[in-house]
Design a protein around this motif. Structure first.
Motif, mmCIF file in Angstrom:
data_model
loop_
_atom_site.group_PDB
_atom_site.id
_atom_site.type_symbol
_atom_site.label_atom_id
_atom_site.label_comp_id
_atom_site.label_asym_id
_atom_site.label_seq_id
_atom_site.Cartn_x
_atom_site.Cartn_y
_atom_site.Cartn_z
ATOM 1 N N ALA A 100 -3.385 -9.875 2.667
ATOM 2 C CA ALA A 100 -3.102 -9.490 1.278
ATOM 3 C C ALA A 100 -2.974 -7.975 1.225
ATOM 4 O O ALA A 100 -3.861 -7.280 0.728
ATOM 5 N N PRO A 101 -1.870 -7.433 1.735
ATOM 6 C CA PRO A 101 -1.764 -5.973 1.900
ATOM 7 C C PRO A 101 -1.789 -5.191 0.599
ATOM 8 O O PRO A 101 -2.290 -4.069 0.564
ATOM 9 N N ALA A 102 -1.262 -5.744 -0.477
ATOM 10 C CA ALA A 102 -1.295 -5.008 -1.750
ATOM 11 C C ALA A 102 -2.727 -4.889 -2.252
ATOM 12 O O ALA A 102 -3.159 -3.817 -2.701
ATOM 13 N N THR A 103 -3.470 -5.971 -2.170
ATOM 14 C CA THR A 103 -4.869 -5.948 -2.605
ATOM 15 C C THR A 103 -5.682 -4.948 -1.796
ATOM 16 O O THR A 103 -6.593 -4.291 -2.330
ATOM 17 N N ALA A 104 -5.352 -4.806 -0.506
ATOM 18 C CA ALA A 104 -6.101 -3.891 0.355
ATOM 19 C C ALA A 104 -6.018 -2.454 -0.125
ATOM 20 O O ALA A 104 -6.924 -1.657 0.149
ATOM 21 N N TYR A 105 -4.947 -2.105 -0.868
ATOM 22 C CA TYR A 105 -4.748 -0.720 -1.310
ATOM 23 C C TYR A 105 -4.942 -0.570 -2.825
ATOM 24 O O TYR A 105 -4.265 0.233 -3.462
ATOM 25 N N THR A 106 -5.879 -1.318 -3.384
ATOM 26 C CA THR A 106 -6.162 -1.213 -4.821
ATOM 27 C C THR A 106 -7.432 -0.423 -5.086
ATOM 28 O O THR A 106 -8.082 -0.601 -6.112
ATOM 29 N N ALA A 117 -14.125 -0.997 -3.460
ATOM 30 C CA ALA A 117 -14.314 -1.703 -2.195
ATOM 31 C C ALA A 117 -13.047 -1.727 -1.361
ATOM 32 O O ALA A 117 -13.079 -2.161 -0.200
ATOM 33 N N ARG A 118 -11.928 -1.283 -1.925
ATOM 34 C CA ARG A 118 -10.633 -1.302 -1.220
ATOM 35 C C ARG A 118 -10.216 0.110 -0.830
ATOM 36 O O ARG A 118 -10.834 1.101 -1.215
ATOM 37 N N TYR A 119 -9.115 0.171 -0.059
ATOM 38 C CA TYR A 119 -8.531 1.472 0.265
ATOM 39 C C TYR A 119 -8.045 2.136 -1.023
ATOM 40 O O TYR A 119 -7.356 1.498 -1.836
ATOM 41 N N ARG A 120 -8.362 3.405 -1.180
ATOM 42 C CA ARG A 120 -7.861 4.178 -2.324
ATOM 43 C C ARG A 120 -6.557 4.837 -1.883
ATOM 44 O O ARG A 120 -6.550 5.868 -1.200
ATOM 45 N N GLY A 121 -5.438 4.221 -2.233
ATOM 46 C CA GLY A 121 -4.153 4.734 -1.776
ATOM 47 C C GLY A 121 -3.013 3.840 -2.204
ATOM 48 O O GLY A 121 -3.091 3.129 -3.204
ATOM 49 N N ARG A 122 -1.933 3.860 -1.406
ATOM 50 C CA ARG A 122 -0.741 3.076 -1.710
ATOM 51 C C ARG A 122 -0.095 2.645 -0.400
ATOM 52 O O ARG A 122 -0.239 3.306 0.625
ATOM 53 N N MET A 123 0.633 1.541 -0.457
ATOM 54 C CA MET A 123 1.412 1.079 0.690
ATOM 55 C C MET A 123 2.794 0.679 0.201
ATOM 56 O O MET A 123 2.946 0.125 -0.887
ATOM 57 N N TRP A 124 3.788 1.003 1.008
ATOM 58 C CA TRP A 124 5.169 0.658 0.718
ATOM 59 C C TRP A 124 5.780 -0.101 1.887
ATOM 60 O O TRP A 124 5.354 0.048 3.037
ATOM 61 N N VAL A 125 6.817 -0.879 1.582
ATOM 62 C CA VAL A 125 7.640 -1.510 2.616
ATOM 63 C C VAL A 125 9.095 -1.209 2.299
ATOM 64 O O VAL A 125 9.456 -0.879 1.160
ATOM 65 N N VAL A 126 9.924 -1.319 3.326
ATOM 66 C CA VAL A 126 11.363 -1.169 3.165
ATOM 67 C C VAL A 126 12.011 -2.467 3.593
ATOM 68 O O VAL A 126 11.834 -2.910 4.737
ATOM 69 N N GLU A 127 12.710 -3.106 2.691
ATOM 70 C CA GLU A 127 13.414 -4.337 3.016
ATOM 71 C C GLU A 127 14.718 -4.026 3.741
ATOM 72 O O GLU A 127 15.421 -3.082 3.381
ATOM 73 N N ASP A 128 15.036 -4.834 4.736
ATOM 74 C CA ASP A 128 16.361 -4.802 5.347
ATOM 75 C C ASP A 128 17.179 -5.863 4.626
ATOM 76 O O ASP A 128 17.117 -7.040 4.952
ATOM 77 N N ARG A 129 17.909 -5.428 3.624
ATOM 78 C CA ARG A 129 18.578 -6.380 2.738
ATOM 79 C C ARG A 129 19.779 -7.058 3.383
ATOM 80 O O ARG A 129 20.352 -7.988 2.809
ATOM 81 N N ALA A 130 20.167 -6.600 4.572
ATOM 82 C CA ALA A 130 21.295 -7.228 5.255
ATOM 83 C C ALA A 130 20.878 -8.479 6.015
ATOM 84 O O ALA A 130 21.717 -9.205 6.534
ATOM 85 N N VAL A 131 19.559 -8.746 6.082
ATOM 86 C CA VAL A 131 19.053 -9.861 6.870
ATOM 87 C C VAL A 131 18.364 -10.850 5.954
ATOM 88 O O VAL A 131 17.615 -10.468 5.054
ATOM 89 N N GLU A 132 18.576 -12.125 6.183
ATOM 90 C CA GLU A 132 17.927 -13.168 5.393
ATOM 91 C C GLU A 132 16.602 -13.553 6.033
ATOM 92 O O GLU A 132 16.538 -13.888 7.223
ATOM 93 N N ASP A 133 15.550 -13.477 5.260
ATOM 94 C CA ASP A 133 14.221 -13.868 5.728
ATOM 95 C C ASP A 133 14.015 -15.343 5.370
ATOM 96 O O ASP A 133 13.565 -15.682 4.287
ATOM 97 N N GLU A 134 14.365 -16.238 6.295
ATOM 98 C CA GLU A 134 14.331 -17.662 6.005
ATOM 99 C C GLU A 134 12.903 -18.154 5.778
ATOM 100 O O GLU A 134 12.658 -19.042 4.965
ATOM 101 N N ASP A 135 11.930 -17.585 6.498
ATOM 102 C CA ASP A 135 10.550 -18.043 6.350
ATOM 103 C C ASP A 135 10.020 -17.747 4.954
ATOM 104 O O ASP A 135 9.281 -18.530 4.375
ATOM 105 N N ALA A 136 10.366 -16.590 4.409
ATOM 106 C CA ALA A 136 9.872 -16.205 3.092
ATOM 107 C C ALA A 136 10.716 -16.786 1.969
ATOM 108 O O ALA A 136 10.318 -16.783 0.822
ATOM 109 N N GLY A 137 11.920 -17.270 2.316
ATOM 110 C CA GLY A 137 12.776 -17.868 1.309
ATOM 111 C C GLY A 137 13.374 -16.868 0.355
ATOM 112 O O GLY A 137 13.745 -17.197 -0.760
#
Length: 338
Positions: free
Chosen positions: A204-210, A216-236
Motif C-alpha cells: 500500500a505505497p500511498a498509505t506508507a507516505y501519509t 506512524a507513516r513516512y512523512r513525505g510523498r511518492m510519485w510514479v510515472v506511467e508509461d502510457r504507451a504500454v497496456e498493463d493487462e494485470d492491472a486492467g
C-alpha cells in the motif's frame, strides 16, 4: 540563462517588440515579476539581444496567473493545495524583426523548458498570442480554456507536461510498483525482492507516505510515472510504471530521496534526473536544506547520476543484513550551496 532582472539589452528588445511594435502599455510589459524570473537570451556578435523570454515559478511568485482552472484531468503532474503548484509560466517571448524565421523563439522556449525541469516543475503554461499559437503547438503544447483579449491582442492559454504520466502513487499501484522495482533489482546478481518480509510498504505505497497526517507513516510523498504507451493487462488499465521516486522527512531540515527506479525501457530520456529535481523541489517546499539518500553499492549507474547532479559520498556505508546482502552508500546534497 540569467536569473533576476533581465539584462538591459533584453529589456530594450521587449520594449521595441511589445510596446513600440505591438502597442502594449509599458506598465503592463515591465512588471515586478521580472525580478524573480529566469531569462533566456540569444545574443548577436555585437552583444545585442536577438531573442528573449522568461520563466516564472509560482514558488517565487505566489499570486502568479496560471490561467483558467483546467476542466478534467490535468496533465501537469502532482496537484495539491493549488491546481498548478508545480507549473511554471513561460512568457515575454520576443524576437528582433531582422532575426525572425530562424527558430529563435523556439530556442528560448526550449531553453526555459529545461530550466523549468531543473527547478522541479512538472508542467509549463503560457499565455500565447493567438497569431503565434502554431509555434507552441509544434512544440507539443495544447490549448485550454477560452481565448481572451489582453492589451488589445488575442491570446490563448496553452500547456504541456514536462513529465508526462507523472502522478501521486495510489495504493492500487502496489503490484505495479513491485513489478517495476523487482525488474530493476533483477538486473543485479544477488538482489532479491521480498515484499512481505522486507518491503511491506509496497503493498500500500500511498498509505506508507501519509505521515503528514499519520505520524506512524513516512512523512513525505511518492510519485510514479506511467508509461502510457504500454497496456498493463494485470492491472486492467493503461500505463505500466516507467519510474518511481519518493521523499520523506528524516530530521529537521533534512529529507531522504527514496525509491528512484526507472524501467529499462524508459532510460536515457532524462527521467531519473527530472525525478531527482522533483524531489529537491519538494525538499525546498518542506524547508529542507539537505537531501540525503542511501544507494546499493551495486547500483553504479545511479551513483553516476547522483554525482553529476551534485550529490557527494558522505563517507558512510551501512549493511542491511537482508536477503540481498545489501551494503549501501550514503550520499548527501546541500541545497543551500546551489
Amino acid at each position: 540563462m540569467l536569473p533576476g532582472p533581465p539584462p538591459a539589452a533584453a529589456r530594450a528588445l521587449r520594449t521595441a517588440v511589445f510596446v513600440e511594435e505591438q502597442g502594449v502599455p509599458a506598465e503592463l510589459e515591465h512588471d515586478a515579476a521580472d525580478l524573480a524570473a529566469d531569462h533566456a537570451v540569444v545574443w548577436d556578435e555585437a552583444g545585442e539581444a536577438l531573442a528573449t523570454a522568461r520563466l516564472l515559478d509560482p514558488a517565487a511568485i505566489p499570486d502568479l496567473d496560471l490561467g483558467p482552472a483546467p476542466v478534467g484531468p490535468v496533465p501537469d503532474g502532482p496537484v495539491a493545495n493549488r491546481f498548478g503548484e508545480s507549473v511554471g509560466v513561460i512568457g515575454r517571448v520576443a524576437v528582433r524583426p531582422d532575426a525572425r524565421g530562424r527558430g529563435l523563439a523556439r530556442a528560448v522556449t526550449i531553453a526555459l523548458e529545461r530550466r523549468a525541469a531543473e527547478r522541479g516543475l512538472t508542467g509549463i503554461r503560457l499565455h500565447a498570442q493567438a497569431a503565434v499559437a502554431g509555434l507552441y503547438l509544434g512544440l507539443g503544447y495544447e490549448t485550454f480554456g477560452p481565448p481572451d483579449r489582453t492589451a488589445g491582442i488575442d491570446h490563448v492559454w496553452m500547456r504541456r507536461s514536462i513529465l508526462p504520466g507523472l502522478r501521486p502513487v495510489r495504493d492500487d499501484d502496489g503490484p505495479a510498483v513491485q513489478r517495476l522495482i523487482g525488474a530493476v533489482w533483477a538486473e543485479y546478481p544477488g538482489c532479491v525482492l521480498d515484499v512481505d518480509g522486507e518491503e511491506p510498504w509496497m503493498r500500500a505505497p500511498a498509505t506508507a507516505y501519509t505521515g503528514d497526517l499519520d505520524p506512524a507513516r513516512y512523512r513525505g510523498r511518492m510519485w510514479v510515472v506511467e508509461d502510457r504507451a504500454v497496456e498493463d493487462e494485470d492491472a486492467g488499465r493503461p500505463g505500466v510504471l516507467a519510474a518511481s521516486v519518493a521523499v520523506r522527512e528524516t530530521a529537521p531540515g533534512r529529507v531522504e530521496l527514496k525509491s528512484l527506479y526507472v524501467a529499462a525501457s524508459a532510460r536515457r530520456r532524462g527521467l531519473g534526473q527530472a525525478l531527482v529535481f522533483l524531489v529537491e523541489r519538494e525538499a525546498r517546499r518542506r524547508d529542507a536544506q539537505v537531501v540525503e539518500l542511501w544507494s546499493d553499492t551495486r547500483f553504479s549507474d545511479a551513483h553516476r547520476l547522483y554525482e553529476r547532479l551534485g550529490y557527494r559520498g558522505a563517507g558512510r556505508t551501512r549493511d542491511l543484513h537482508d536477503l540481498s546482502n545489501t551494503t549501501e552508500i550514503h550520499f548527501t546534497k546541500d541545497l543551500l550551496s546551489e
